[in-house]
Scaffold this motif. Structure first.
Motif, PDB file in Angstrom:
ATOM      1  N   THR A  29      63.511  26.812  53.383  1.00 46.26           N
ATOM      2  CA  THR A  29      62.992  27.250  52.092  1.00 46.26           C
ATOM      3  C   THR A  29      64.077  27.072  51.036  1.00 46.26           C
ATOM      4  O   THR A  29      65.234  26.772  51.347  1.00 46.26           O
ATOM      5  N   ALA A  30      63.702  27.282  49.787  1.00 47.22           N
ATOM      6  CA  ALA A  30      64.680  27.205  48.700  1.00 47.22           C
ATOM      7  C   ALA A  30      65.778  28.241  48.915  1.00 47.22           C
ATOM      8  O   ALA A  30      66.958  27.982  48.654  1.00 47.22           O
ATOM      9  N   LYS A  31      65.399  29.399  49.427  1.00 45.08           N
ATOM     10  CA  LYS A  31      66.379  30.447  49.703  1.00 45.08           C
ATOM     11  C   LYS A  31      67.375  29.982  50.764  1.00 45.08           C
ATOM     12  O   LYS A  31      68.577  30.199  50.635  1.00 45.08           O
ATOM     13  N   ASP A  32      66.876  29.329  51.813  1.00 48.71           N
ATOM     14  CA  ASP A  32      67.750  28.807  52.870  1.00 48.71           C
ATOM     15  C   ASP A  32      68.749  27.802  52.299  1.00 48.71           C
ATOM     16  O   ASP A  32      69.937  27.853  52.611  1.00 48.71           O
ATOM     17  N   GLU A  33      68.246  26.890  51.464  1.00 52.08           N
ATOM     18  CA  GLU A  33      69.110  25.872  50.861  1.00 52.08           C
ATOM     19  C   GLU A  33      70.161  26.511  49.965  1.00 52.08           C
ATOM     20  O   GLU A  33      71.329  26.121  49.988  1.00 52.08           O
ATOM     21  N   PHE A  34      69.757  27.499  49.172  1.00 53.01           N
ATOM     22  CA  PHE A  34      70.689  28.191  48.285  1.00 53.01           C
ATOM     23  C   PHE A  34      71.777  28.902  49.084  1.00 53.01           C
ATOM     24  O   PHE A  34      72.959  28.783  48.774  1.00 53.01           O
ATOM     25  N   LEU A  35      71.390  29.639  50.108  1.00 45.12           N
ATOM     26  CA  LEU A  35      72.366  30.364  50.912  1.00 45.12           C
ATOM     27  C   LEU A  35      73.308  29.423  51.643  1.00 45.12           C
ATOM     28  O   LEU A  35      74.512  29.693  51.758  1.00 45.12           O
ATOM     29  N   LYS A  36      72.793  28.297  52.098  1.00 48.62           N
ATOM     30  CA  LYS A  36      73.634  27.301  52.765  1.00 48.62           C
ATOM     31  C   LYS A  36      74.664  26.744  51.787  1.00 48.62           C
ATOM     32  O   LYS A  36      75.842  26.615  52.117  1.00 48.62           O
ATOM     33  N   PHE A  37      74.234  26.435  50.564  1.00 47.88           N
ATOM     34  CA  PHE A  37      75.155  25.899  49.554  1.00 47.88           C
ATOM     35  C   PHE A  37      76.195  26.936  49.166  1.00 47.88           C
ATOM     36  O   PHE A  37      77.373  26.622  49.033  1.00 47.88           O
ATOM     37  N   GLN A  38      75.784  28.185  48.995  1.00 52.48           N
ATOM     38  CA  GLN A  38      76.709  29.235  48.580  1.00 52.48           C
ATOM     39  C   GLN A  38      77.725  29.592  49.655  1.00 52.48           C
ATOM     40  O   GLN A  38      78.777  30.145  49.353  1.00 52.48           O
ATOM     41  N   SER A  39      77.443  29.267  50.891  1.00 48.69           N
ATOM     42  CA  SER A  39      78.389  29.572  51.966  1.00 48.69           C
ATOM     43  C   SER A  39      79.520  28.541  52.044  1.00 48.69           C
ATOM     44  O   SER A  39      80.490  28.742  52.764  1.00 48.69           O
ATOM     45  N   LYS A  40      79.397  27.453  51.267  1.00 47.59           N
ATOM     46  CA  LYS A  40      80.423  26.412  51.279  1.00 47.59           C
ATOM     47  C   LYS A  40      81.631  26.829  50.449  1.00 47.59           C
ATOM     48  O   LYS A  40      81.528  27.636  49.529  1.00 47.59           O
ATOM     49  N   SER A  41      82.769  26.230  50.773  1.00 46.67           N
ATOM     50  CA  SER A  41      83.982  26.466  49.991  1.00 46.67           C
ATOM     51  C   SER A  41      83.840  25.736  48.655  1.00 46.67           C
ATOM     52  O   SER A  41      83.005  24.841  48.509  1.00 46.67           O
ATOM     53  N   PRO A  42      84.669  26.095  47.657  1.00 49.04           N
ATOM     54  CA  PRO A  42      84.606  25.387  46.371  1.00 49.04           C
ATOM     55  C   PRO A  42      84.813  23.875  46.516  1.00 49.04           C
ATOM     56  O   PRO A  42      84.145  23.094  45.846  1.00 49.04           O
ATOM     57  N   ALA A  43      85.707  23.463  47.407  1.00 44.60           N
ATOM     58  CA  ALA A  43      85.936  22.030  47.619  1.00 44.60           C
ATOM     59  C   ALA A  43      84.693  21.360  48.205  1.00 44.60           C
ATOM     60  O   ALA A  43      84.336  20.241  47.807  1.00 44.60           O
TER      61      ALA A  43
END
Length: 102
Positions: A29-43
């Motif tokens: 879902t969009a929520k899954d994609e958002f949470l996956k992206f937010q768990s990444k480091s800034p780099a």
């Protein structure tokens, strides 16, 4: 009247709306994609955004030949350098960084 269970359960439902984190057909879902992206480091976020600008996914980069992959990695480095230089050139811009010595 009896209560069959007390406490939180793995899935909440209210008026037929489920709070699960994936769609019924198993796609993220969009929520899954958002949470996956937010768990990444800034780099990692910066790399993902640059790859998106180039129209390439990480999987496509991994599948490239050594030559093509080197070209794309060099392009990413150049884009990062350009972004850093642009950020340094914006010294007069307000609101980006707080000067705690002032």
């Amino acid at each position: 009247m009896s209560i069959s269970s007390v406490g939180p359960s793995s899935s909440y439902a209210y008026a037929g709306v489920s709070a699960s984190t994936s769609s019924p057909i198993g796609e993220p879902t969009a929520k899954d994609e958002f949470l996956k992206f937010q768990s990444k480091s800034p780099a990692e976020k910066m790399r993902a955004m640059i790859l998106a600008k180039l129209g390439v996914t990480e999987e496509q980069v991994k599948a490239m030949s050594t030559e093509d992959r080197k070209k794309i990695e060099d392009k990413i480095k150049d884009m990062i350098k350009q972004q850093v230089q642009n950020d340094i050139g914006k010294k007069g811009q307000k609101g980006l960084v707080a000067d705690i010595l002032a």
